[in-house]
Enzyme design. Structure first.
Site, PDB file in Angstrom:
ATOM      1  N   GLU A   1      -0.555  -2.015   5.202  1.00 14.67           N
ATOM      2  CA  GLU A   1       0.319  -2.100   6.232  1.00 14.67           C
ATOM      3  C   GLU A   1       0.387  -0.575   7.225  1.00 14.67           C
ATOM      4  O   GLU A   1       0.375  -0.780   8.287  1.00 14.67           O
ATOM      5  CB  GLU A   1       1.777  -2.203   5.953  1.00 14.67           C
ATOM      6  CG  GLU A   1       2.658  -2.313   7.067  1.00 14.67           C
ATOM      7  CD  GLU A   1       3.055  -0.919   7.527  1.00 14.67           C
ATOM      8  OE1 GLU A   1       3.433  -1.011   8.780  1.00 14.67           O
ATOM      9  OE2 GLU A   1       3.298  -0.021   6.881  1.00 14.67           O
TER      10      GLU A   1
ATOM     11  N   ASP B   1       0.776  -1.151  -0.008  1.00 10.08           N
ATOM     12  CA  ASP B   1       0.031   0.008  -0.090  1.00 10.08           C
ATOM     13  C   ASP B   1       0.879   1.554   0.042  1.00 10.08           C
ATOM     14  O   ASP B   1       2.120   1.112   0.382  1.00 10.08           O
ATOM     15  CB  ASP B   1      -1.002   0.098   1.027  1.00 10.08           C
ATOM     16  CG  ASP B   1      -0.254  -0.100   2.513  1.00 10.08           C
ATOM     17  OD1 ASP B   1       0.701  -0.925   2.595  1.00 10.08           O
ATOM     18  OD2 ASP B   1      -0.841   0.152   3.817  1.00 10.08           O
TER      19      ASP B   1
END
Length: 389
Positions: free
Chosen positions: A135, A77
């Site tokens: 995350e 991400d």
């Protein structure tokens, strides 16, 4: 498929990384990144299992010979940051940027997958290439993938983080606690509003909040063992609507970081106790919402020793292998190493000559792409050592 050397794969790692950098996606929105990873795994002849809890992908490669199972993990991400570094591969998604190196993490793990796919005939055991979403934002993507069984039957888990505070040509880790937990608190204090000229008829929520902020700073210095590092940070205090009105409501928000669970819960207890007592002493009421975020990341001692043993030979004389000091940022890789033995490793990626000097989460962040080869070599060295022992 011909046997691939990691050096051969460096141009591909750079190409994949730059593609991902141009097309970043926020946590829980990694649809195209996930599709890109799955397509690459298919191209390598590796089974790709899509997560049902998000956009995670796990590549599964089983050797012809029985053996251990090793999990290698990367996060995918990006962050809600507008890129300002002017690179030709800069983000094309306005307001979203890979400002933490996750594009590089994904590329290194793809390279490891390609490397092992070209050696599947001699592979002993099983490798799981875990591409994790989300995350950057709690509760994070790790828990969902663990719940789906990505660690079942696995013997070890390894992960990397490109790190510009370390110079390129250096890799580092540490045994035991390496990264802190990261918890958040949101405190709402309610008093009684009124005219600033008649304060005796009011209960000033800002005064109560100011007193609480001061008291919170005593927790680490007076309640926590000084040999156990911890931080309580008040990030915001918001209250009031005008200079001549006593504010009825005020909000305090902040974070707590610690390296062990005992300290972590002690700080929570003290914050809750102080909030109630300070508010009451000013005649106000208080409500606290406390979010327990990622736990401390604690490396397995034996797996750290493995890293210190195998990394020097894998990387050669030009790269230093170091023992790292603890750092306060948090990582949801911590959930994996709570379940099975593992090691999280930092790969130096800073280089002033390439303008890779900005901190992580900065709008001008970038890293030296030579670090991609170092990271891929460490992943392979760790996996080989575990699978072949």
């Amino acid at each position: 498929m011909e046997r691939l050397a990691l050096e051969q794969l460096l141009p591909d790692m750079v190409k994949w990384r730059r593609h991902l950098h141009r097309h970043p996606e926020l946590s829980y929105q990694e649809k195209e990144t996930s599709a890109f990873v799955a397509a690459k795994l298919k191209e390598f002849g590796i089974e790709a299992v899509r997560s049902k809890a998000g956009y995670g992908v796990t590549g599964i490669l089983k050797g012809k010979l029985p053996g251990k199972t090793v999990v290698l993990r990367a996060d995918m991400d990006a962050l809600a940051i507008t890129e300002e570094n002017g690179r030709e591969y800069a983000s094309q998604n306005h307001g979203v940027m890979h400002a933490c190196g996750h594009d590089g993490h994904t590329s290194m793990l793809l390279a490891a997958a390609a490397y092992y796919s070209s050696r599947r005939e001699e592979l002993q055991g099983e490798l799981r290439f875990l591409f994790q979403p989300a995350e950057e934002i709690c509760p994070g993507g790790a828990l969902g993938m663990i719940a789906e069984g990505v660690l079942e039957g696995a013997d070890a888990v390894y992960g990397l983080h490109l790190w510009t505070p370390l110079p390129v040509g250096q890799v580092a880790s540490a045994p035991g606690p390496l990264m802190a937990s990261a918890d958040e608190f949101f405190i709402d204090i309610t008093g009684k509003g009124g005219h600033a000229g008649t304060p005796h008829r009011t209960v000033d929520s800002i005064v109560a909040a100011a007193a609480l902020v001061t008291q919170l700073q005593s927790i680490v210095s007076r309640s926590v063992d000084p040999l156990r590092p911890a931080v309580v940070s008040v990030g915001t205090i918001q209250g009031g609507t005008a200079q001549n009105i006593v504010a009825e409501r005020c909000r305090i928000t902040g974070t707590v970081r610690a390296f062990d669970e005992e300290t972590r819960y002690l700080i929570r207890q003290r914050i809750e106790e102080m909030t109630a007592s300070v508010a009451a002493s000013y005649g106000a009421e208080a409500k606290i919402d406390y979010l327990m975020g990622y736990p401390p990341l604690v490396n397995d001692e034996a797996e750290f020793r493995r890293f210190f043993r195998v990394a020097p030979a894998a990387l050669g004389d030009g790269v230093r292998v170091e023992r790292m000091e603890k750092i306060m940022p948090a990582e949801d890789f911590s959930y994996y190493v709570k379940e099975i033995p593992g090691c999280f490793i930092f790969v130096g990626a800073g280089n002033p000559d390439k303008e890779a000097v900005y901190p992580h989460h900065h709008s001008k962040f970038d890293f030296d792409e030579d670090a991609l080869l170092h990271g891929a070599k460490v992943l392979v060295a760790m996996a080989d050592s575990c699978l072949n022992e």
